[in-house]
Design an enzyme around this catalytic site. Structure first.
Site, short mmCIF file in Angstrom:
data_model
loop_
_atom_site.label_atom_id
_atom_site.label_comp_id
_atom_site.label_asym_id
_atom_site.label_seq_id
_atom_site.Cartn_x
_atom_site.Cartn_y
_atom_site.Cartn_z
CE LYS A 174 -3.82 1.83 2.89
NZ LYS A 174 -4.60 1.58 4.12
CB SER A 200 -7.85 3.49 3.48
OG SER A 200 -6.99 2.83 4.39
CB SER A 205 -8.06 0.53 6.34
OG SER A 205 -8.76 1.75 6.41
#
Ligand SMILES: [Zn+2]
Lengths: 475, 490
Positions: free
Chosen positions: B80, B155, B179
């Site tokens: 990420k 997210s 997330s």
């Protein structure tokens, strides 16, 4: 009208640790800008603080030396404000659970014993240094993250002089503990002061102002004196003192307003989630307590009691732990501690001061000083000649006996040798002899001087006097 | 091996193939890069892929091929955009970090690299991990591989979409309030949020430090367990990291079934607002666990209703300080034309942050302000303690819990953009694990009538990863292979 003064201090002291408070970067002073930095102390994304245990130990040692309570639980908090010298735009500090609570500093001021109480001592990280150039500004982050101990006093001081004496006493204690280099030139000690005045007889304290970031003790003294005068002037002219933060302009010798209470920062403290709370067990604190050395006040008293030197001398010598260590080493090797103390206080400190040296790099060993004292006491050298020997040792070390021999400074105590010199002096100065005969006793002094000159200072002055007196009496 | 076969490998088979010489890491990485080139334009899971760099890492892995090469030698993983990888950008999907390149590896990344892993690319996310849809990104939204009209969740939406579409064998995400688990649920892959402190946060750009955890997104539970085992354990650079590494997946886990295990169903997690299709899929999964020998019991988590409020107070408060460092002074984007430092801050932050980030910074600044601290931040901390106790009590009655991950399947694109509160409320079933510091796993357990995946959440106590992974692995085996996403328009 007479006014009473109230002064409180916040003293920021850079701790003597090898690495910064939350990273492995070095803390050395004077490195080229931004060479002692890493992702942590630059506030890079994702970097996290790791506690420097040594900084905790030094702070707690200070607290123990000043009689603070050491709570079993302490924690760190984030103090938020934006400024270019703050890498994260929050400072890791301590808000409501500091490492040390209470305590006091005892010292002498104006010939009286004083006691200034502490509110607390906490630990925080230092900020960077902003630098301004003609067309741009820069930030040097070498200092960012250096451990900083903040000592907060109660408003217990009644004059700038007392504040000054407090700071000197505090500095002595910190140096004794070895927690800080206390080097003012390198910004190791910085003060915020707050002060107020009130008419004599009024119970309630006056409105206070704060002066931030004073980095010399002289600055503290002058800023306070000026600010207190200013407050009195405001009151005398019927005005009111505003609660505000002011800055000291050393060049102009004035304080000026920085911000008022209304636009004071809201620091939005909250517990630092990246660090675990500090939980100190009694055994660890006990160990640290046991490691506290004898402090200046106790040492002063002991020097007087143990070596029989005057209180004033003990005060001068005990002011610096290394000087006191030196004195004690020399005094123990000597039979005349008082003479040793005089040498240390006068010649030694004078020469060190002139050269900007510390006693740690003095070349006169304690043993050599003790020997020199005994050479004087046994009449081998005159005290005048001994000063030359001391100066020679200060320059290049060496053994006093050898120096006396090399320089031919041994005192002449052989009566016949002195007699011959006295005779020569009288022959060369018949007028002085005649003057003496006519009752001018000052002429004798002149003749003694001539004898000393002819002997190149080596004649034993006591014998010179005796022999000269005898010879003049026979004339 | 053909490209599809490469893309369907689990991590152990991939590593074993490189060790045995069945294929090289270069071949494996090339196949993954080809998959990205082919499929990513449709879903936009990646924000940065440096093919040359990935192939260089693969060649290095091939050069040290052999038993000592590491447990993931030559195996590609995606990370990420919130994790620092030395030499790579780490933009956190924000304009404000434009031009920033990380000077160091996050500990989690360093530990994967120590085992030989190849970092193949960086995945999209909500800016600074603030959001549940991966729409709040300077790079634009990532689309759900199951339905391009839907969000992948957030997210860590880029990581979930990359794994679900087989553009990555595994990816790292971060979970502050769900997330990792929620996008795993929305995209039909496995997502693990470890207990707080399990994986070092060093190098994870902080959103809310007391809630953040790095977690793996994988195609199966055993891969998640392997990555957890590699990344977990004490890190001297993160004082909040816990000492022992998490146990590695055991081959006997699935076979042992769930006999003797008590699985709790928290009453509050099956209440009003839960989509009936989601409820049905999760209950069916619970029944499957019962069939494996588990005893199902109902448990209570009575303070759940306060969790969202407490979460958004604590998370935004911490974020307001964590994001203060983005000021244009030392790195990233600096606004032009500033006249003084405050002007510089104002312009840089006004231009650099997106709307959701600004909203949360303002909220966090407000709740910490003098006069409001007690009412908000302090109260939220009290709620946090109550929620932690809820879990402690409930875990006295069961070994692990089963629950939905999110009240619904994936949202439509744009559905929550104008109504952030709706998005916040969607986090109700995941934020509690972060507030309590416990672990949670999302395992795909069904599809809605619209063909959208639904996740089963397995919650375990603090450091109870082994139990959670055992339940997940046993269920996953009983469930059988999960369908592949078919993509397609809305
Ligand atoms: Zn550093």
């Amino acid at each position: 009208m007479k006014y009473l003064t109230t002064i409180g201090l916040e003293v920021h002291v850079q701790l003597r640790t090898r690495s910064k408070m939350f990273c492995a970067c070095g803390t050395g002073f004077g490195a080229p800008p931004n060479t002692q930095v890493c992702p942590v102390c630059l506030g890079y994304p994702g970097a996290m603080p790791v506690m420097n245990e040594e900084a905790i130990r030094l702070t707690v040692m200070t607290g123990l030396a000043l009689g603070c309570a050491i709570p079993a639980f302490s924690k760190f908090d984030r103090k938020s404000y934006f400024y270019p010298d703050m890498p994260k735009n929050y400072q890791i500090s301590q808000y409501d659970c500091p490492l040390c609570d209470g305590g006091a500093v005892e010292f002498e001021s104006g010939g009286q014993g004083r006691r200034v109480r502490m509110v607390r001592i906490h630990l925080e990280e230092d900020v960077a240094k902003n630098m301004h150039f003609p067309s741009f500004s820069g930030v040097d982050f070498n200092r960012a993250g250096v451990p900083l101990m903040e000592i907060v006093t109660q408003p217990d001081m009644g004059s700038p002089e007392e504040a000054m004496d407090f700071l000197l006493a505090l500095k002595q204690t910190l140096s004794y503990l070895g927690v800080s280099d206390c080097n003012l030139e390198e910004g190791n000690v910085r003060c915020d002061v707050n002060c107020s005045v009130r008419p004599d007889g009024q119970e309630e304290l006056g409105t206070k102002t704060e002066i931030k970031n004073l980095n010399t003790f002289k600055g503290v003294f002058h800023a306070l004196r000026h600010e207190l005068d200013r407050q009195v002037d405001v009151l005398e002219s019927g005005g009111r003192v505003t609660q505000e933060t002011r800055r000291w302009d050393a060049d102009q010798g004035v304080t000026y307003s920085m911000r008022s209470k209304e636009d004071a920062h809201d620091y939005r403290y909250f517990p630092e989630p990246d660090l675990m709370p500090v939980e100190l067990d009694a055994a660890t604190v006990g160990e640290w307590r046991a490691a506290i050395p004898e402090l200046p006040g106790a040492r002063r008293a002991r020097l007087t009691a143990e070596y029989g030197i005057p209180g004033y001398a003990a005060g001068v010598i005990a002011a610096d732990r290394a000087v006191a260590d030196y004195f004690e080493a020399a005094a123990r090797a000597s039979k005349n501690a008082k003479a040793v103390s005089n040498w240390v206080m006068t010649e030694m400190l004078r020469l060190l001061g002139e050269r900007g040296m510390t006693i740690g790099n003095a070349r006169v060993t304690p043993g050599a000083l003790a020997r020199l004292v005994s050479l004087v006491d046994s009449g081998v050298v005159s005290s005048t000649a001994a000063k030359d020997v001391f100066a020679a040792m200060f320059e290049s070390g060496g053994d006093p006996d050898a120096l006396v021999r090399e320089k031919g400074l041994a005192q002449v105590s052989d009566a016949s040798e002195i007699e011959a010199i006295v005779d020569r002096a009288m022959e060369e100065n018949p007028k002085s002899v005649a003057d003496f005969m006519q009752g001018k006793s000052a002429a004798a002094k002149f003749l003694v001087g001539q004898v000393m000159r002819l002997s190149r200072g080596k004649a034993n002055p006591k014998l010179v006097n005796e022999i000269l007196e005898r010879k003049l009496g026979a004339e | 091996m053909n490209r599809e076969a490469f893309q369907c490998l689990d991590l152990r088979s991939a590593a074993a193939g490189v060790v045995s010489g069945d294929f090289t890491s270069r071949e494996l990485v090339e196949a993954m890069l080809a998959g990205i080139i082919e499929r990513d334009p449709a879903i936009r899971a990646f924000v940065h892929v440096d093919a040359d760099d990935a192939l260089r890492q693969a060649d290095a892995a091939d050069a040290r091929r052999g038993p000592g090469g590491g447990r993931l030698n030559g195996v590609p993983v995606a990370v990420k955009d919130v994790l620092n990888v030395a030499g790579q950008p780490c933009g956190c999907a924000s304009r404000i970090l434009e031009g920033y390149r990380a000077p160091y590896d996050a500990t989690a990344v360093a530990r994967l690299r120590r085992e030989g892993a190849v970092v193949v690319g960086r995945t999209n996310m909500d800016e600074f991990a603030m959001g549940s849809t991966t729409e709040n990104s300077v790079h634009g939204p990532t689309l759900n591989p199951w339905n391009h009209g839907r969000v992948p969740g957030g997210s860590s939406g880029g990581s979930a979409a990359a794994v679900a579409s087989r553009e990555a064998l595994a990816a790292l995400g971060s979970d502050t309030g769900g997330s990792v688990r929620q996008p795993a649920s929305f995209c039909g892959c496995v997502g693990l949020k470890p207990s707080y402190g399990r994986i070092s946060r060093y190098g994870l750009t902080a959103y809310a430090s007391s809630l953040d955890q790095i977690g793996p997104l994988t195609t199966n539970v055993r891969d998640a367990a392997l990555l957890l085992n590699i990344m977990s354990g004490r890190d001297p650079l993160d004082s909040t990291s816990v000492p022992d590494p998490a146990p590695c997946a055991d081959d006997g886990w699935a076979a042992a079934g769930l006999k003797g295990m008590k699985l709790g169903l928290p009453r509050e997690y099956f209440g009003a607002g839960l989509d009936p299709e989601v409820a049905w899929a999760v209950r069916a999964a619970a029944d499957a666990c019962a069939a494996l020998g588990a005893e199902l019991v109902e448990v209570a988590l009575p303070h759940t209703e306060y969790a969202i409020a407490a979460y958004y107070i604590i998370a935004t408060a911490e974020a307001s300080a964590n994001l203060a460092r983005f000021d244009g002074v030392r790195y990233g984007r600096r606004a032009d034309g500033a006249s003084d430092p405050y002007d510089l801050y104002t312009r840089t932050r006004a231009e650099g942050f997106g709307a959701e980030v600004k909203r949360r910074i303002i909220l966090g600044t407000y709740v910490l302000s003098s006069g409001y601290y007690e009412a908000y931040y302090r109260s939220a901390q009290k709620v946090r303690t109550l929620i932690r106790r809820d879990f402690e009590r409930a875990f006295g009655q069961c070994d692990a819990m089963l629950a939905p991950v999110a009240p619904t399947a994936a949202y439509r694109l744009g559905e929550t953009t104008d109504d952030p509160l709706k998005m916040y409320l969607g986090d109700i079933l995941t934020v509690t694990a972060n507030l309590a510091g416990i672990c949670g796993l999302s395992v795909p357990c069904g599809l809605t009538d619209d063909g959208l995946p639904v996740g089963l959440q397995v919650l375990g106590p603090f450091l109870g990863e082994e139990r959670v992974l055992r339940v997940g692995a046993a269920y996953e085996t009983a469930r059988g292979p999960f369908p592949e996403p078919h993509g397609g328009a809305a």
